[in-house]
Design an enzyme around this catalytic site. Structure first.
Site, PDB file in Angstrom:
ATOM      1  N   ARG A  54       0.781  -1.271   0.000  1.00  0.00           N
ATOM      2  CA  ARG A  54       0.105   0.045  -0.026  1.00  0.00           C
ATOM      3  C   ARG A  54       0.764   1.250   0.084  1.00  0.00           C
ATOM      4  O   ARG A  54       0.493   2.356  -0.785  1.00  0.00           O
ATOM      5  CB  ARG A  54      -0.950  -0.091   1.244  1.00  0.00           C
ATOM      6  CG  ARG A  54      -2.286  -0.700   1.079  1.00  0.00           C
ATOM      7  CD  ARG A  54      -2.743  -1.305   2.177  1.00  0.00           C
ATOM      8  NE  ARG A  54      -1.655  -2.330   2.819  1.00  0.00           N
ATOM      9  CZ  ARG A  54      -1.890  -3.688   2.324  1.00  0.00           C
ATOM     10  NH1 ARG A  54      -3.024  -4.021   1.569  1.00  0.00           N
ATOM     11  NH2 ARG A  54      -1.047  -4.427   2.937  1.00  0.00           N
ATOM     12  N   THR A  55       1.794   1.398   0.792  1.00  0.00           N
ATOM     13  CA  THR A  55       2.531   2.772   0.939  1.00  0.00           C
ATOM     14  C   THR A  55       3.307   2.964  -0.136  1.00  0.00           C
ATOM     15  O   THR A  55       3.291   3.992  -0.784  1.00  0.00           O
ATOM     16  CB  THR A  55       3.502   2.661   2.001  1.00  0.00           C
ATOM     17  OG1 THR A  55       2.726   2.243   3.452  1.00  0.00           O
ATOM     18  CG2 THR A  55       4.363   3.871   2.463  1.00  0.00           C
ATOM     19  N   LYS A  84      25.745  -3.711  -3.665  1.00  0.00           N
ATOM     20  CA  LYS A  84      27.151  -3.397  -4.022  1.00  0.00           C
ATOM     21  C   LYS A  84      27.865  -3.186  -2.516  1.00  0.00           C
ATOM     22  O   LYS A  84      29.094  -2.965  -3.044  1.00  0.00           O
ATOM     23  CB  LYS A  84      27.392  -2.764  -5.051  1.00  0.00           C
ATOM     24  CG  LYS A  84      26.910  -3.121  -6.393  1.00  0.00           C
ATOM     25  CD  LYS A  84      27.072  -2.072  -7.668  1.00  0.00           C
ATOM     26  CE  LYS A  84      26.470  -2.636  -8.979  1.00  0.00           C
ATOM     27  NZ  LYS A  84      26.714  -1.550  -9.874  1.00  0.00           N
ATOM     28  N   ARG A 105      11.605   3.853   3.036  1.00  0.00           N
ATOM     29  CA  ARG A 105      11.278   2.683   4.174  1.00  0.00           C
ATOM     30  C   ARG A 105      12.514   1.999   4.310  1.00  0.00           C
ATOM     31  O   ARG A 105      13.349   1.432   3.489  1.00  0.00           O
ATOM     32  CB  ARG A 105      10.249   1.877   3.674  1.00  0.00           C
ATOM     33  CG  ARG A 105       9.807   0.568   4.533  1.00  0.00           C
ATOM     34  CD  ARG A 105       8.804  -0.221   4.302  1.00  0.00           C
ATOM     35  NE  ARG A 105       7.466   0.474   4.689  1.00  0.00           N
ATOM     36  CZ  ARG A 105       6.338   0.168   4.584  1.00  0.00           C
ATOM     37  NH1 ARG A 105       6.264  -1.191   4.254  1.00  0.00           N
ATOM     38  NH2 ARG A 105       5.211   0.985   4.905  1.00  0.00           N
ATOM     39  N   HIS A 133       5.657   5.830  11.214  1.00  0.00           N
ATOM     40  CA  HIS A 133       5.307   5.795   9.987  1.00  0.00           C
ATOM     41  C   HIS A 133       4.215   6.837   9.787  1.00  0.00           C
ATOM     42  O   HIS A 133       2.993   6.571   9.870  1.00  0.00           O
ATOM     43  CB  HIS A 133       4.172   4.307   9.961  1.00  0.00           C
ATOM     44  CG  HIS A 133       4.022   4.105   8.330  1.00  0.00           C
ATOM     45  ND1 HIS A 133       4.007   4.942   7.391  1.00  0.00           N
ATOM     46  CD2 HIS A 133       3.536   2.766   7.759  1.00  0.00           C
ATOM     47  CE1 HIS A 133       3.849   4.307   6.021  1.00  0.00           C
ATOM     48  NE2 HIS A 133       3.659   2.923   6.605  1.00  0.00           N
TER      49      HIS A 133
HETATM   50  N1  ASP Z   1       1.657  -1.829   6.658  1.00  0.00           N
HETATM   51  C1  ASP Z   1       2.252  -1.209   8.016  1.00  0.00           C
HETATM   52  C2  ASP Z   1       3.339  -0.895   8.057  1.00  0.00           C
HETATM   53  O1  ASP Z   1       4.476  -1.069   7.114  1.00  0.00           O
HETATM   54  C3  ASP Z   1       1.641  -2.164   8.976  1.00  0.00           C
HETATM   55  C4  ASP Z   1       2.098  -3.762   9.086  1.00  0.00           C
HETATM   56  O2  ASP Z   1       3.224  -3.838   8.178  1.00  0.00           O
HETATM   57  O3  ASP Z   1       1.491  -4.186   9.802  1.00  0.00           O
HETATM   58  O4  ASP Z   1       3.971  -0.576   8.990  1.00  0.00           O
END
Ligand code: ASP
Length: 315
Positions: A54-55, A84, A105, A133
């Site tokens: 999703r993100t 590398k 991330r 987040h």
């Molecule tokens: N998608 C959310 C996160 O990246 C929640 C999860 O992974 O459980 O933190």
């Protein structure tokens, strides 16, 4: 606007004016027939050192709908120079020469702040380990506002992996600033928010609004009092990838499972949110219940991220 050209690292950084602006822009994004001119010619790098559905895809969709371009490093950094041996700092410095902003991330808490310190362009934290987040918290709060009509005087039950859940860590910080909110923390003891024994800075930050803490052993029915009263039940999965031993995970993995019987005890006006992905904590039979708001929450994520990108990139 205070978000213009700013790094987005923690939910604590948003002023009330920032939140109002994000929500106003998100409302506008839903209604605007054509958003494609807004970030035309701008480029976003999406760099994911941890899995994401999703993100990553919502940031890419958001940037595309705003008319911008994307450098997607989301299929695994093994296909980038990280494999590398390149440092995070060098990768970010490089991407900052091509992109106008970077969504990052990373599995280590604090790594996104480290990246921001060297980045020539704004960096948006898309999850740093068990840290925060913040863009998820914005969309969670926006969903809560859309679904309940308010951001204050809410009883919110946080359920599941409160120790590792970075979305919980960010959302609870946002909700903490509104008057009249109260938190019910429901988790097995091992996954409690104040896992460090009450010394955790986050727990100290929000403890004034913690109404009750449940350390469930045999299941969520032990916290039925909180479920019955809640305006929002914020479910989370137990984060298998954060455990060092399989036994620890096995012990707690089924401790916080929602079921139709529990949902039938919730107020008709209550809402169930989940940052997703779910594992087994919400059976699909609950999806049709009007209180199940998690897929509407996904949709809201697109508009909120369009809003955030517009504000950071200074439309
Ligand atoms: N998608 C959310 C996160 O990246 C929640 C999860 O992974 O459980 O933190």
């Amino acid at each position: 606007m205070t978000l213009k050209n700013q790094h987005v690292l923690t939910a604590s950084q948003f002023s009330e004016a920032d939140l109002a602006a994000v929500f106003m822009y998100a409302d506008a994004m839903q209604k605007r027939p054509d958003t494609r001119g807004l970030l035309a010619g701008r480029t976003l790098a999406c760099v994911f050192y941890e899995p994401s559905t999703r993100t990553s895809s919502s940031f890419i969709a958001a940037m595309t709908k705003l008319g911008g371009g994307v450098i997607p490093i989301t299929q695994g950094v093994q296909f980038s120079s990280v494999s590398k041996g390149e440092t995070l700092e060098d990768t970010i410095t490089t991407l900052g020469q091509y992109a106008d902003a970077i969504v990052l991330r990373h599995p280590e808490t604090g790594a996104v702040a480290r990246a921001a310190a060297v980045s020539p362009v704004p960096v948006i934290n898309a999850g740093d380990g068990i840290g925060e987040h913040p863009s998820q918290a914005l969309l969670d709060l926006y969903t809560i506002k859309q679904e309940t009509g308010r951001t204050e005087n809410l009883k919110v039950a946080f359920v599941g992996d409160l120790a590792h859940g970075r979305t919980v860590h960010s959302l609870i910080r946002l909700l903490n600033r509104y008057p009249g909110n109260e938190f019910h923390l429901i988790s097995p003891w091992l996954l409690r928010l104040d896992r460090t024994g009450g010394d955790s800075p986050l727990y100290e930050e929000v403890r004034g609004k913690v109404a009750q803490t449940y350390h469930v052993k045999a299941g969520l029915q032990e916290a039925i009092g909180a479920i019955e009263q809640a305006d929002v039940v914020y479910m989370t999965r137990v984060q298998k990838e954060r455990f060092i031993d399989a036994e620890g995970y096995a012990e707690v993995k089924d401790s916080c499972l929602l079921n139709p019987e529990l949902v039938s005890c919730m107020k008709p006006s209550a809402r169930i949110l989940h940052p997703l992905p779910r594992v087994n904590e919400i059976p699909t039979v609950i999806d049709a219940d009007p209180r199940a708001a998690y897929f509407r929450q996904v949709r809201a994520g697109l508009h909120v991220r369009m809003a955030l990108l517009s504000l950071v990139l200074g439309v």
